[in-house]
Write an enzyme that holds these catalytic residues in place. Structure first.
Site: not given
Ligand SMILES: *Cc1c(COP(=O)(O)O)cnc(C)c1O
Length: 374
Positions: A182
């Site tokens: 992210k």
């Molecule tokens: C990455 C992501 C998640 C989950 O995030 P985590 O921290 O890995 O649990 C949920 N929704 C979207 C759209 C994502 O890109």
């Protein structure tokens, strides 16, 4: 030449030193660094209460619990997202109701939401795919009209904004992810922005065994909680990253701009919406013109790998996964999401990339695609 991945976290020496300090401090689990991280995230969210957990998946599931959503309830969301979005709806015993996406934004089509609302609908769960926000004005107008909660899966839109207001500063429940892919990371981690201290107290219980600490040193447990509290090690990473988020996102915008300038239009790639005001350019995702190509997406990805370039796929439409087919979804239910999911590719985009890396990707795309285009 070095292999160029589609993304890579950028951790500076100050952050590495801060992690070392935590490791030497004798306190590794939830402690002062987590509280500091939460305070900084709260300022980022305009003073709203924020609590951190081990993942955005955990934050979203707990958000559904805070909203009182469970068996018999329906939650409207997009089929074009990371699978976590729909998994958490199933995890609390509720029913995911998918609505097809808008081909321009690739986010949930706001024009189709009202037709999907039933007496059982309790919440809307929008996703800002690639960090391009869903129109918050229109979304909240629908939510208010039908008295629905909104659980924003803003995992990808940290630092993005809508109408000049940062995602998280307004709205109902807003979740961000700090997974290493992210725009900022804490190794693994996530957070939830909430409306008031009552919600934040419930969230604190849900993330750690339902425990409430009492002033006399004892404790009580009045709800069933799980185990999703963040470590101070992760919080130290997150603090170092949050400081750099604005700079990271500014660099992402520059690099995305360069893709628009340098990609050869003759390749027939369908480019993402060129929004340089609201989005945080979490990903840069053209669609392959597969009908014109004598090559599958899998072969394309392999050919790019031979050129030293990593390509991602985010995401296949999730109603076509076996788990959701078993819930009655089938091919043809959401044709726009299915088409995008079948043709999308994620090109390398991360803040430490140099301008020349973008040019290298564009050259490789031309070399791989030109010989196989009809
Ligand atoms: C990455 C992501 C998640 C989950 O995030 P985590 O921290 O890995 O649990 C949920 N929704 C979207 C759209 C994502 O890109």
């Amino acid at each position: 030449m070095d292999f160029l991945p589609f993304t890579r976290p950028d951790i500076d020496e100050a952050t590495i030193a801060a992690v070392g300090d935590v490791l030497r401090s004798g306190w590794l689990a939830t402690g002062p660094r987590c509280r500091e991280f939460e305070a900084r995230l709260s300022s980022f969210a305009g003073g709203r209460p924020v609590r951190v957990v081990t993942s955005a998946t955990a934050a979203l599931e707990m958000a559904l619990q805070i909203a009182g959503i469970g068996p018999g309830d329906e939650v409207i969301t997009t089929p074009l997202s990371w699978i976590a979005t729909a998994n958490v709806i199933l995890a609390v015993g509720a029913t995911p109701v998918f609505v097809d996406v808008d081909p321009a934004t690739r986010n949930i089509d706001l024009d189709r939401i009202e037709a999907a609302i039933t007496p059982r609908t309790r919440a809307l769960m929008p996703v800002d795919l690639a960090g391009l926000p869903v129109d918050r004005q229109r979304l909240y107008r629908i939510a208010e009209q039908y008295r629905l909660r909104v659980i924003e899966d803003a995992a990808q839109s940290m630092g993005a904004s809508w109408n000049g207001q940062r995602i998280g500063q307004g709205g109902d429940l807003v979740s961000f992810s700090f997974h290493p892919n992210k725009n900022m990371t804490s190794g693994e981690g996530g957070c939830l922005v909430m409306n008031d201290e009552d919600e934040a107290r419930l969230f604190e219980k849900l993330r750690l065994q339902g425990v409430t600490r009492l002033p006399d040193g004892t404790m009580d447990v009045d709800v069933l909680g799980g185990k999703a509290n963040l470590t101070d090690i992760a919080a130290a990473i997150g603090l170092g990253q949050l400081e750099r988020l604005e700079a990271f996102n500014a660099r992402r915008r520059e690099l995305a701009q360069r893709y628009f300038e340098r990609l050869d239009p003759a390749l027939g790639l369908e480019l993402p919406l060129a929004d340089f005001v609201n989005g945080n350019w979490h990903m840069f995702q053209p669609l392959l013109p597969l009908a014109r190509m004598r090559m599958t997406r899998g072969e394309f990805i392999e050919a790019m790998k031979q050129q030293g370039i990593g390509i991602g796929v985010h995401y296949p439409a999730m109603h076509l996964f076996s788990l959701f087919k078993a819930h009655g979804f089938k091919t043809g239910d959401f044709p726009i999401a299915e088409d995008i999911g079948a043709r999308t590719i994620t090109l390398p985009l991360f803040p430490a990339m140099r301008d020349e890396d973008i040019d290298r990707v564009c050259t490789a795309l031309s070399q791989v695609m030109k010989p196989v285009l009809n």
